[in-house]
Each structure stands twice: as C-alpha cells, then as structure tokens.
Enzyme design. Sequence first.
Site, PDB file in Angstrom:
ATOM      1  N   GLU A 194       0.850  -1.124   0.026  1.00 38.28           N
ATOM      2  CA  GLU A 194       0.147   0.058   0.079  1.00 38.28           C
ATOM      3  C   GLU A 194       0.891   1.260   0.119  1.00 38.28           C
ATOM      4  OE1 GLU A 194      -1.409   0.896   4.032  1.00 38.28           O
ATOM      5  OE2 GLU A 194      -3.504   1.714   2.956  1.00 38.28           O
ATOM      6  N   ASN A 199      -6.997   6.046  -1.498  1.00 43.13           N
ATOM      7  CA  ASN A 199      -5.819   5.296  -1.413  1.00 43.13           C
ATOM      8  C   ASN A 199      -6.197   4.130  -2.464  1.00 43.13           C
ATOM      9  OD1 ASN A 199      -4.227   3.500  -0.371  1.00 43.13           O
ATOM     10  ND2 ASN A 199      -4.507   3.916   1.922  1.00 43.13           N
ATOM     11  N   LYS A 226      -9.470   1.925  -1.767  1.00 47.74           N
ATOM     12  CA  LYS A 226      -9.759   1.585  -0.597  1.00 47.74           C
ATOM     13  C   LYS A 226     -10.946   1.981   0.152  1.00 47.74           C
ATOM     14  CE  LYS A 226      -7.055   1.378   3.782  1.00 47.74           C
ATOM     15  NZ  LYS A 226      -5.836   1.649   4.538  1.00 47.74           N
ATOM     16  N   GLU A 285      -5.980   8.492   8.103  1.00 51.67           N
ATOM     17  CA  GLU A 285      -6.378   8.282   6.776  1.00 51.67           C
ATOM     18  C   GLU A 285      -7.882   8.845   6.357  1.00 51.67           C
ATOM     19  OE1 GLU A 285      -5.596   4.274   5.016  1.00 51.67           O
ATOM     20  OE2 GLU A 285      -4.546   3.826   6.606  1.00 51.67           O
ATOM     21  N   CYS A 333      -4.764  -2.922   2.948  1.00 53.85           N
ATOM     22  CA  CYS A 333      -4.384  -2.732   4.277  1.00 53.85           C
ATOM     23  C   CYS A 333      -5.699  -3.253   4.860  1.00 53.85           C
ATOM     24  CB  CYS A 333      -3.928  -1.421   4.562  1.00 53.85           C
ATOM     25  SG  CYS A 333      -3.152  -1.265   6.273  1.00 53.85           S
ATOM     26  N   ASN A 366       0.456  -1.198   5.447  1.00 55.70           N
ATOM     27  CA  ASN A 366       1.380  -0.337   6.175  1.00 55.70           C
ATOM     28  C   ASN A 366       0.714  -0.627   7.629  1.00 55.70           C
ATOM     29  OD1 ASN A 366       3.484   1.640   4.602  1.00 55.70           O
ATOM     30  ND2 ASN A 366       1.413   1.185   3.668  1.00 55.70           N
TER      31      ASN A 366
END
Lengths: 304, 304
Positions: free
Chosen positions: A43, A102, A119, A138, A164, A189
């Site tokens: 990611e 993302n 994402k 995020e 993720c 991550n």
Amino acid sequence: MHIAVAQVGPIARSDTRARTVARLCELLKDAASRGAKWVTFPELTLTTFFPRWSIEDPREVRSFFETEMPGKETRPLFDLARELGVGFYLGYAELDGERQFNTSILVDGGGSIIGKYRKIHIPGDAQSQDGYPIQHLEKKYFQVGDLGFPVFDAGETRIGMCICNDRRWPETYRVMSLQAVDLVMVGYNTPTGYGRLGEPRHLPLLHNHLSLQAAAYQNTCWVAAAAKAGVEEGIHMIGGSCIVAPTGEIAVQALSEDDEVINYVCDMSLADGYRGNIFNYERHRRPEHYRAIVDRVGASRSPL
Amino acid sequence: MHIAVAQVGPIARSDTRARTVARLCELLKDAASRGAKWVTFPELTLTTFFPRWSIEDPREVRSFFETEMPGKETRPLFDLARELGVGFYLGYAELDGERQFNTSILVDGGGSIIGKYRKIHIPGDAQSQDGYPIQHLEKKYFQVGDLGFPVFDAGETRIGMCICNDRRWPETYRVMSLQAVDLVMVGYNTPTGYGRLGEPRHLPLLHNHLSLQAAAYQNTCWVAAAAKAGVEEGIHMIGGSCIVAPTGEIAVQALSEDDEVINYVCDMSLADGYRGNIFNYERHRRPEHYRAIVDRVGASRSPL
C-alpha cells in the site's frame, strides 16, 4: 501460476520518487529472475506512510499524491514490467481532480493498467487526536473508495485487490469470491504499536496472518500480501509479507523487515476441491439469513 | 465471566441416552467444581454422529432425535444445572412434528431454556455418494434452520450460537456481531479424513482453529467451541476444543481426544478496545459495497 510478493522496507519522508521507484525496479527484477509473472507491492508504495502526520501545507500533502499513472517518475516501473513481461499490483495515493483516494492498480505484463481499486475501509480519524504519539489520519486524506470490490481477468486467473485495513473485514473477500476470484492481492502498512488499542505488540502480526489465512480458506482463493515494513520515520511496522494458499496455509513468507522478494509457484487447482464441496456456495449459502450484513451498519442491541 | 467447554469423546451407536447423559453430568460437575458458570457441549451431543450412515429404518432414524427437551432421559442434566447454578449449550437432533433440525439450546443456571438455534449451513449430501467410505448425509436428515442467527441475553452478556459447519462461514458470526454478541458457543463433529476433499490430514484441525480465531477477532467476541472427538465407530474426529479471545488468541484448549473440560475466566472488556476503534462498525463498515453477499447465492463470473 508463479507469483511473487515484494516487501518494501522503510521509505523516508525525504526520499524522492526516483529513488523509491529505483528500489521497486530492483525488486521487480529480482522477482522476474526467479520466474515470477506477477508481483504484489505494498500500500502507498511510492512514499512514506504520510497519514501518520497531520500535514497542513496543501503543497506538501499534494506531493504525496499521483495525478497520473504512470507519471513521469513512475514510468520506469511500467517500462521494466513490459520489458520483463511481469505484471504487478501497486498501491499509491491518487489525486483525481479534487478527490483523494488510497488506490491500487493492476498492471499486466505488457505494462498496461487492467484494473483499479480504491480502498473502502478507511481506518483512523479525520482530525488529530490528543494524547497519542502516533496519529492515524487516513480519514483526513482519503475518501471512501467508489469502485466496489472489482475483479479482473488476467488470462485464466481472476485477480482482485484490497488495501491494508480492508483485509480485516470478511465482507471484502466475500464480495470478490462471489465473483469467482482466484487470487487477491493486498498491500499494507501496519504499525506495531498503534497506541489507542493498548494491545500487546505481538498481536498486529497475528491479526495480519489470521485475517489473510481465514480469507484464503473461507473464500477458496490465493492471497498475496505485501508489507511496507521496518522502522519508518521512527515508527515500527510489521513485515510478515506472505502468499497464502486456499488451504489457509502460509506457503511462503518474508523473514526480514526490509526490501525482500518471496515467490511461490501456485497450483491454482488447489481451490477446486473446496469450491466443489464444503464451500460450494450455491449448495450451502443461505443469504436469506444474512440480511443484517447489508441492513445494518453498526452493531446494535435492538432486534433484527 | 468464567466459562468452560466440555469436549466429549466418542459415543457408540449402541450407547443409551442414559449412559451419555450420565457422562455429560460428570463433565458439568467438573466444570462447576472449577467455578465455571457456563458450559459448551458439542453438536449432536446425545448420540453418535449418525449422519455418517444412510439409515433406512424410520424407527432407527427417529431414535436419534429428541421430541421434547428436556425429555425423560435428558432431564437429569437440566436438574443438575439448576442444582449447580451452571448454564449450558447443548446440541441435539430435534424432531418438530415432521421436521428434523440439527439444533442447539441455551439453558440458564436455573435450568430454563432461554435460547434455541437451528443449524443453517447444512453440509454434505441428501443421498449416499458412491465410492466413498464415509458418507456425510446431513442434508438427508436435517432441514435448513429457520430461526436465523438469534442472540440471547444472559445477564449482561449476550450469547449467540452456531453449529459445526456454520463456524466456517463468516456470515454466521457477522450477523450475530451486528446484534452485539459477546460470546458465541459452537459445537462440532469433524472427521479428519473427509475423503472427498482429499486434503492432508493436518488441515481439518487448522481450519477449525483458523475459523474460530478469525471469527473472534473480526467480530470482537469470545468463542467457546466444543468437539466430539476421537475415534467414533471407526471414524477419527478432531478434538481441538478451545476458548478464543477477541484478540484472536486461543486462551485455552483441550489436549486430549476424549471427555475433557477446559475453563477460562474471560475478561469481557477485552473486546472494548477493538469495538471502539479498528472494528467500530458504525464508523468503518460500508454495506453499500456488500450487496453481493445477499444478492448472490453462488459464485459467478458474470458482472455484479
């Protein structure tokens, strides 16, 4: 099907795209030299994991995002993929007009983008939280993905993607598995000491493998998972990159917390026994009893 | 909350209810002597696992089913529960008029039935399959459960139930978790060498723990799982009974393949950190992208 996972060690805030892309090219060459035809990168592979900071300067924020793919600085990776005939999954921060996602893309061995995912399960907060040394912002930087969980045909293999935190949610894989996915690629991550949970430090790695292994088994697919690992800007992140078989077993895993390629020749027919029997969805699933999964968002003590 | 799991060793086809109930009473006493307040027994605890045979004599089939609960032969277990103040989960074959279900009940420490569940994910076949030494005829003997995945309040703890194959399906736990379940009890009978899959013999135990551990972690609940274990009528069944924490860790597990009690003092607040953060469903779930889970039964390559 011969696949590889390219775990990537820490990337500094000051690292240039050129330097990082050069590292990814080395990993791609390593994977190709072993005979792999597909490589999963992590990611947000092109930069440090910037959502750990609340960055107020819009120009600096923008510097972490890609406005085109490939762009000038990422093109060498695409050119190399075409030269080597190796496809890849790459996670990066995507700026689409004013919208920020993302994102991951799937690039085939001809260097063409054949799939994109944004994402959906965005963790963390939209604003800095007081009292915690590590932020997880995020929700500040990324909108919820708007592409669903699409799957893409690469020859006879159907490939899906997630990113993720998505890997912890069983709905993620189920939606892909109902589209007959054979291989799910995922980059992540994951810090070891995400302070707000106050959990023992061995758990993040356990949760990573538990989620990936259950996903592969329960959804009769292979899973290829790539970490950005090691101590990045003072924060320790788990490694544990792996390729998981439809038996739920880890076939191969990274042992370092740095740049490292792992590879495995996957017998794609290993899923067939499960699909025809214990996990024959058509015979055994009972969606009439699953309504709460889409009718409810949060957990509630009120009757269904 | 102090809970126990009572694993049960083999039960012969010729064993009487009285003999089996006496064994269960011993296990209940053992659990109570350790201080446990709830005990999980296996699936179809009162008889041998008869779906391994195609039985044509309706009287013999009927002999494996309960028409009332408690009945004359099971009443001693209820009386003992009341005497000891210990509640329990019990799996049994239920005859309801003409309908046959693979059922579990939840009985409180006063000996009252406070919950019932009927197995939804019925595995196996409705007719004998040629060429296999072991049959798996649950679809012959049992209808699909018609009660959904209900949850029941036992003091401040909300308890849900599922049965054997249900535990492999992530939908099972998600529907309960969306009703704020704290503890899921599950009983199972799982042969090691289920021939049709042709899988290595170490996998059934791995799959058991993988499914239970992922369930507990991803649904922020405790899971108490009880096997009927050992060599029963020539068929080897896995043990591996365990209590799993919301961290996904096995807190305690049975080491034998026979009658064995395990117990654990569960800190029910262990789920709180996850529920408030990484698995705060209200903040992070995105049901608008989960529609396929209820719109599709089987897997399909056609577009969503």
